[in-house]
Scaffold this active site. Sequence first.
Site, mmCIF file in Angstrom:
data_model
loop_
_atom_site.group_PDB
_atom_site.id
_atom_site.type_symbol
_atom_site.label_atom_id
_atom_site.label_comp_id
_atom_site.label_asym_id
_atom_site.label_seq_id
_atom_site.Cartn_x
_atom_site.Cartn_y
_atom_site.Cartn_z
ATOM 1 N N ASP A 67 -7.990 3.948 1.190
ATOM 2 C CA ASP A 67 -8.665 2.720 1.739
ATOM 3 C C ASP A 67 -8.503 2.438 3.276
ATOM 4 O O ASP A 67 -9.124 1.544 3.658
ATOM 5 C CB ASP A 67 -8.515 1.657 0.631
ATOM 6 C CG ASP A 67 -7.088 1.053 0.426
ATOM 7 O OD1 ASP A 67 -6.160 1.757 1.379
ATOM 8 O OD2 ASP A 67 -6.925 0.293 0.245
ATOM 9 N N GLU A 205 5.893 3.749 1.814
ATOM 10 C CA GLU A 205 5.146 3.593 3.069
ATOM 11 C C GLU A 205 6.124 2.571 3.702
ATOM 12 O O GLU A 205 6.308 1.652 3.393
ATOM 13 C CB GLU A 205 3.955 3.017 2.907
ATOM 14 C CG GLU A 205 3.307 2.968 4.312
ATOM 15 C CD GLU A 205 1.801 2.457 4.563
ATOM 16 O OE1 GLU A 205 0.885 2.748 3.482
ATOM 17 O OE2 GLU A 205 1.049 2.338 5.519
#
Length: 289
Positions: A67, A205
Amino acid sequence: MSTTFQLDTSTSRANPTPAPMKRLTVPAIRSRKQDGQTAEPIVMLTAYTARQAQLLDPHCDLLLVGDSLGQVIYGLPSSLPVTLDMMANHGAAVVRGSYHAVVLVDLPFGTYEASPEQAFASSSRLLKETGCAGVKLEGGEEMAATVSFLTRRGIPVMGHVGLTPQAVNVLGGYNARGRSEAEAAKIVSDARALAEAGAFAIVVEGVVEPIAVAVTEAVPCPVIGIGGSARCDGQVLVTEDMLGMFERVPRFVKRYEAIAEVISGAAERYAGEVRARTFPGIEQTYQPR
Ligand code: KIV
């Protein structure tokens, strides 16, 4: 747009790359980590278009239709406005452009968090309309029931912990996570919860390196790092970051090219030739026979 369209060699500007072959599978990716060890690190990049997928596919185990396309392709301020329609269209393009890698599509913000049923409706639409092999979703323990619901109904799920960009308004920015003991412990327990719920792999992340290593050691499934550690089971980057498309270079990005300069240099030369009337030349014009 449906995935029933295939790249047509008579009309496509590009040759299929590589030649059609057997695609990797989610179980094959999952089983790359055995007894906590991954002999061959897993290679993952983002892809948003068919041509980009063609070029990346031979080199990658996984292509993620992230995204991040909100910022990278659409110039949006964050991934929050990204819609399921956008993900379905780009997902179908990436599946059309690839033969080898497992293609995963991100569930965008607002299309899965409300309930496992909402997540199933969104994910099954992505699988039907794109031909992708699975989905990725952000979040930890709070998403475990959803991961289990999807997995038990035939939808492979990749988790995503640490810095989760869809939560930017709660986190207050995109800074690295896991600097306090409590935050670090939460990231590890989030990853454990996702793995126990059936996630076949997990992205970690933007965390301090020891936490990326701790997450990798804590779960039996592969952990893919971005701003993590070389000791993760694999790595992912946003392709445009890795290609040098943008001026802002986050610390965790290594630029393997300076593609922005290549593109703007080509546009500058083209503009000069159009203004000088030296393009098109004899080679680019149709002459009477
Ligand atoms: O959206 C995305 O591109 C991602 C990767 C950075 C992991 O989630």
